[in-house]
Design an enzyme around this catalytic site. Structure first.
Site, PDB file in Angstrom:
ATOM      1  N   THR A 119       0.933  -1.067   0.170  1.00  0.00           N
ATOM      2  CA  THR A 119      -0.024  -0.014   0.008  1.00  0.00           C
ATOM      3  C   THR A 119       1.057   1.257  -0.015  1.00  0.00           C
ATOM      4  OG1 THR A 119      -2.036  -1.207   1.358  1.00  0.00           O
ATOM      5  CG2 THR A 119      -1.925   1.187   1.237  1.00  0.00           C
ATOM      6  N   GLU A 121       1.508   5.370   0.153  1.00  0.00           N
ATOM      7  CA  GLU A 121       0.840   6.854   0.652  1.00  0.00           C
ATOM      8  C   GLU A 121       1.311   7.523  -0.289  1.00  0.00           C
ATOM      9  OE1 GLU A 121       3.199   5.336   2.759  1.00  0.00           O
ATOM     10  OE2 GLU A 121       1.683   4.239   4.140  1.00  0.00           O
TER      11      GLU A 121
END
Length: 174
Positions: A119, A121
């Site tokens: 994931t 950011e």
């Protein structure tokens, strides 16, 4: 120690590192050039550590998608990586940094035993168009010293992911 291009290739061939899909042309001198996946989540509104993050998910089509300042975007790597032997560090690279994209600043470490699509950011300095499967950064593999404990055995909430994970800090605060 950081693995070299040749050591990463050998570790993949021997099964000590999994990179899926793997392309030997993406090996750089001390890293593997990873790509952005084909979708992102846009976290709108106020973020609250004690609550589930609300988001909307969009697919990155062939025309790409324009990221705008002042928003948090969560992306995902195209490649899934795993290793029971090596730790991993993921970062954006100079090419996306030159576009004013800050990527994966807060959680670059993949412990021994991580088996994930990362994931990501993402934030931007000004509007910038991104595209699915574009090169977005580098992943480094590190040899570890001392007793190894697999992240899989720790029962962490982020042990293994197949997509974009939102923050799960609220699980600790409830």
């Amino acid at each position: 120690m950081i693995l070299t291009r040749r050591a990463i290739g050998r570790a993949v061939a021997e099964g000590d590192i999994v990179i899926d899909p793997f392309d030997p042309e993406r090996l750089s001198p001390n890293a593997y050039d990873w790509r952005l996946g084909d979708r992102i989540r846009i976290c709108d509104g106020t973020l609250d550590a004690a609550s589930t993050t609300s988001y909307r998910e969009v697919s990155l089509g062939t025309d790409g998608y324009v990221l705008k300042p002042g928003r948090l975007y969560l992306g995902v790597t195209h490649e899934r990586t795993a290793s029971e032997r090596f730790a991993q560090l993921i970062n954006g690279d100079r090419t996306v940094g030159g576009l004013g994209i800050w990527v994966h600043i807060s959680a670059p470490l993949g412990h021994v035993g991580h088996a994930i699509h990362w994931t990501l950011e993402m934030r931007v300095a000004q509007p910038v168009r991104i595209y699915p499967y574009m090169t977005f950064g580098k992943i480094v593999f590190l040899d570890t010293f001392g007793e190894q404990v697999s992240y899989q055995n720790l029962g962490s909430k982020y042990t293994s992911t197949g997509g974009i994970d939102i923050s799960r800090l609220h699980e600790e605060l409830s």
